[in-house]
Design a protein around this motif. Structure first.
Motif, PDB file in Angstrom:
ATOM      1  N   UNK A   1       5.943  -1.185  -3.978  1.00  0.00           N
ATOM      2  CA  UNK A   1       5.642  -1.573  -2.611  1.00  0.00           C
ATOM      3  C   UNK A   1       6.267  -0.708  -1.543  1.00  0.00           C
ATOM      4  N   UNK A   2       7.102   0.240  -1.941  1.00  0.00           N
ATOM      5  CA  UNK A   2       7.694   1.122  -0.953  1.00  0.00           C
ATOM      6  C   UNK A   2       6.655   2.056  -0.350  1.00  0.00           C
ATOM      7  N   UNK A   3       7.058   2.769   0.684  1.00  0.00           N
ATOM      8  CA  UNK A   3       6.146   3.700   1.328  1.00  0.00           C
ATOM      9  C   UNK A   3       6.722   4.199   2.640  1.00  0.00           C
ATOM     10  N   UNK A   4       5.853   4.847   3.406  1.00  0.00           N
ATOM     11  CA  UNK A   4       6.251   5.383   4.697  1.00  0.00           C
ATOM     12  C   UNK A   4       5.554   4.612   5.804  1.00  0.00           C
ATOM     13  N   UNK A   5       6.327   4.157   6.770  1.00  0.00           N
ATOM     14  CA  UNK A   5       5.772   3.421   7.905  1.00  0.00           C
ATOM     15  C   UNK A   5       6.449   3.877   9.178  1.00  0.00           C
ATOM     16  N   UNK A   6       5.821   3.572  10.290  1.00  0.00           N
ATOM     17  CA  UNK A   6       6.439   3.849  11.577  1.00  0.00           C
ATOM     18  C   UNK A   6       7.341   2.687  11.977  1.00  0.00           C
ATOM     19  N   UNK A   7       8.267   2.976  12.833  1.00  0.00           N
ATOM     20  CA  UNK A   7       9.173   1.945  13.343  1.00  0.00           C
ATOM     21  C   UNK A   7       8.362   0.790  13.931  1.00  0.00           C
ATOM     22  N   UNK A   8       8.822  -0.410  13.612  1.00  0.00           N
ATOM     23  CA  UNK A   8       8.107  -1.598  14.048  1.00  0.00           C
ATOM     24  C   UNK A   8       7.124  -2.126  13.022  1.00  0.00           C
ATOM     25  N   UNK A   9       6.858  -1.334  12.007  1.00  0.00           N
ATOM     26  CA  UNK A   9       5.908  -1.736  10.985  1.00  0.00           C
ATOM     27  C   UNK A   9       6.513  -2.661   9.949  1.00  0.00           C
ATOM     28  N   UNK A  10       5.702  -2.994   8.944  1.00  0.00           N
ATOM     29  CA  UNK A  10       6.111  -3.934   7.900  1.00  0.00           C
ATOM     30  C   UNK A  10       5.777  -3.386   6.519  1.00  0.00           C
ATOM     31  N   UNK A  11       6.548  -3.815   5.558  1.00  0.00           N
ATOM     32  CA  UNK A  11       6.283  -3.539   4.152  1.00  0.00           C
ATOM     33  C   UNK A  11       6.711  -4.755   3.345  1.00  0.00           C
ATOM     34  N   UNK A  12       6.080  -4.952   2.201  1.00  0.00           N
ATOM     35  CA  UNK A  12       6.530  -5.981   1.278  1.00  0.00           C
ATOM     36  C   UNK A  12       6.827  -5.330  -0.067  1.00  0.00           C
ATOM     37  N   UNK A  13       8.060  -5.464  -0.488  1.00  0.00           N
ATOM     38  CA  UNK A  13       8.475  -4.953  -1.780  1.00  0.00           C
ATOM     39  C   UNK A  13       8.334  -6.045  -2.829  1.00  0.00           C
TER      40      UNK A  13
END
Length: 121
Positions: free
Chosen positions: A8-20
């Motif tokens: 579930x990792x990855x690259x996002x911009x500040x303010x974004x979301x991810x779910x591991x």
């Protein structure tokens, strides 16, 4: 023995979301306590969040209110929902499991291989 595999990792911009996600297999009865940790280059591994078998949670001050740890016991899967991500959240994220309550100290017995999270400004 317990095997843990994160995703579930990855690259996002500040303010974004991810779910591991962290899938556990093997002797999952050992997983009374499970946690998420992270380690940035040049830094020590630090605790992010912990969940016990009673559903009680502990969070690092730096992520409280932004990250949520949860579990799907039927799927033997631990999650970390990360919202309002900041560049300083950039790190390799690891899940861990143990029969002992280490809180968010990185003293757990079983560890996954990690999944990279990169947050750009």
């Amino acid at each position: 023995q317990v095997q843990l595999v994160e995703s579930g990792g990855g690259s996002v911009q500040a303010g974004g979301s991810l779910r591991l996600s962290c899938v556990a297999s093997g002797d999952t009865y050992s997983n009374s306590y499970m946690g998420w940790f992270r380690q940035a280059p040049g830094n020590e591994r630090e605790g992010v969040a912990k969940l016990d078998s009673f559903g009680r949670t502990t969070y690092a001050f730096s992520v409280k209110g932004r990250f949520t740890i949860s579990q799907d016991k039927a799927k033997n899967t631990l999650y970390l929902q990360m919202n309002s991500l900041k560049p300083e959240d950039t790190a390799m994220y690891y899940c861990a499991a143990d029969r002992t309550d280490w809180g968010i100290l990185p003293r757990y017995t079983y560890w996954g291989q990690g999944t990279q999270v990169t947050v750009s400004s």
